[in-house]
Design a protein around this motif. Structure first.
Motif, mmCIF file in Angstrom:
data_model
loop_
_atom_site.group_PDB
_atom_site.id
_atom_site.type_symbol
_atom_site.label_atom_id
_atom_site.label_comp_id
_atom_site.label_asym_id
_atom_site.label_seq_id
_atom_site.Cartn_x
_atom_site.Cartn_y
_atom_site.Cartn_z
ATOM 1 N N ARG A 37 -45.502 -78.438 21.856
ATOM 2 C CA ARG A 37 -44.977 -79.428 21.729
ATOM 3 C C ARG A 37 -43.536 -79.918 21.925
ATOM 4 O O ARG A 37 -42.829 -80.688 22.608
ATOM 5 N N LYS A 41 -41.987 -81.808 25.213
ATOM 6 C CA LYS A 41 -41.119 -82.923 25.445
ATOM 7 C C LYS A 41 -39.830 -82.770 26.234
ATOM 8 O O LYS A 41 -39.312 -83.531 26.746
ATOM 9 N N PHE A 44 -40.975 -83.483 29.691
ATOM 10 C CA PHE A 44 -41.076 -84.893 29.702
ATOM 11 C C PHE A 44 -39.683 -85.617 29.837
ATOM 12 O O PHE A 44 -39.519 -86.285 30.896
ATOM 13 N N SER A 80 -45.226 -90.306 32.050
ATOM 14 C CA SER A 80 -45.076 -91.301 30.932
ATOM 15 C C SER A 80 -46.800 -91.822 30.585
ATOM 16 O O SER A 80 -46.848 -91.858 29.372
ATOM 17 N N TYR A 83 -47.839 -88.736 28.544
ATOM 18 C CA TYR A 83 -47.541 -88.697 27.233
ATOM 19 C C TYR A 83 -47.867 -89.919 26.259
ATOM 20 O O TYR A 83 -48.306 -89.549 25.131
ATOM 21 N N ARG A 84 -48.252 -90.952 26.759
ATOM 22 C CA ARG A 84 -48.615 -92.242 25.938
ATOM 23 C C ARG A 84 -50.158 -91.804 25.509
ATOM 24 O O ARG A 84 -50.276 -92.269 24.433
ATOM 25 N N HIS A 167 -54.207 -86.053 29.078
ATOM 26 C CA HIS A 167 -52.971 -85.565 29.134
ATOM 27 C C HIS A 167 -52.899 -84.315 29.777
ATOM 28 O O HIS A 167 -51.728 -84.051 30.486
ATOM 29 N N MET A 171 -49.988 -84.403 32.842
ATOM 30 C CA MET A 171 -48.850 -83.603 32.708
ATOM 31 C C MET A 171 -48.898 -82.215 33.769
ATOM 32 O O MET A 171 -47.714 -81.939 34.344
#
Length: 231
Positions: A37, A41, A44, A80, A83-84, A167, A171
């Protein structure tokens, strides 16, 4: 104007370097774990800065670059939306996407259509190989992904793990975009088309590997539950 471009370039290179490191590290970490995680981030936010600076440089006078625009917009969309989707796990239960989700997808749709049109009409400009072919390819991929977004926004996904697969795909695709940009800019050996599309071919295999792995794991878990469930 040149000073602004230099500042943007420094930020772009710095963020790009961070994303090139944090992306693979995040993929290597145990999915769902604290380290995954955290590095996710970092990746991201680094990629979002890469995208913002890329688009900003692409539209500056005397520095227009279709290459930066395509990579910048597409990268922002991939990370994005990837992540969303973590906040849309309950679409299978009737959850509705937020306006932000629609905005991300429809903005990408508009730019993707522009990329395809520019490529087909031969109006894409870049010093990095056959930009018209690249524009059509990436624009077409983006349109397919947006179509998938709209389908899951308007029709509840049948697979409860859809969010995990999306996801992973988005990513890893963000990683592909980062490596594509790095390879294209620094390439001195490979044919331009190979430099542009090589990471996509390899990255697609990585996406397929991880999604297949987790689908098999989910299937095994389901079968095990069926075996122990009382009749």
């Amino acid at each position: 104007m040149e000073t602004l471009f230099t500042v943007l370039l420094i930020l772009h290179i710095t963020a790009g370097t961070i994303s090139l490191i944090s992306g693979p590290v995040s993929m290597a970490n145990r999915k769902g774990g604290k380290q995954h995680r955290f590095t996710g981030k970092v990746f991201f936010y680094a990629m979002m800065l890469v995208s913002v600076t890329a688009v900003s440089m692409a539209v500056l006078p005397n520095h227009h670059s279709s290459f930066l625009l395509i990579i910048g917009i597409f990268s922002a969309y991939l990370v994005s939306s990837g992540y969303r989707v973590l906040y849309l796990k309950d679409l299978t239960k009737g959850q509705k996407p937020q306006q932000l989700d629609w905005l991300i997808s429809l903005t990408m749709a508009a730019f993707a259509a522009y990329f395809v049109y520019s490529g087909l009409t031969g109006s894409t400009s870049s010093s990095f190989g056959n930009s018209n072919v690249i524009s059509v390819v990436f624009g077409s991929i983006a349109l397919l992904l947006v179509a998938k977004d709209i389908r899951k926004y308007t029709q509840a996904p049948a697979d409860m793990n859809f969010w995990l697969y999306d996801h992973i795909a988005r990513m890893v695709a963000g990683n592909i975009a980062a490596f594509t940009a790095f390879l294209v800019v620094n390439n001195a050996v490979l044919p331009p088309v190979v430099a542009w599309l090589g990471p996509t071919v390899i990255g697609s295999a990585v996406i397929s590997f991880f999604i297949t792995k987790y689908k098999l794991k989910a299937r095994k878990s389901t079968n095990t539950e069926e075996l122990v469930t009382p009749i």
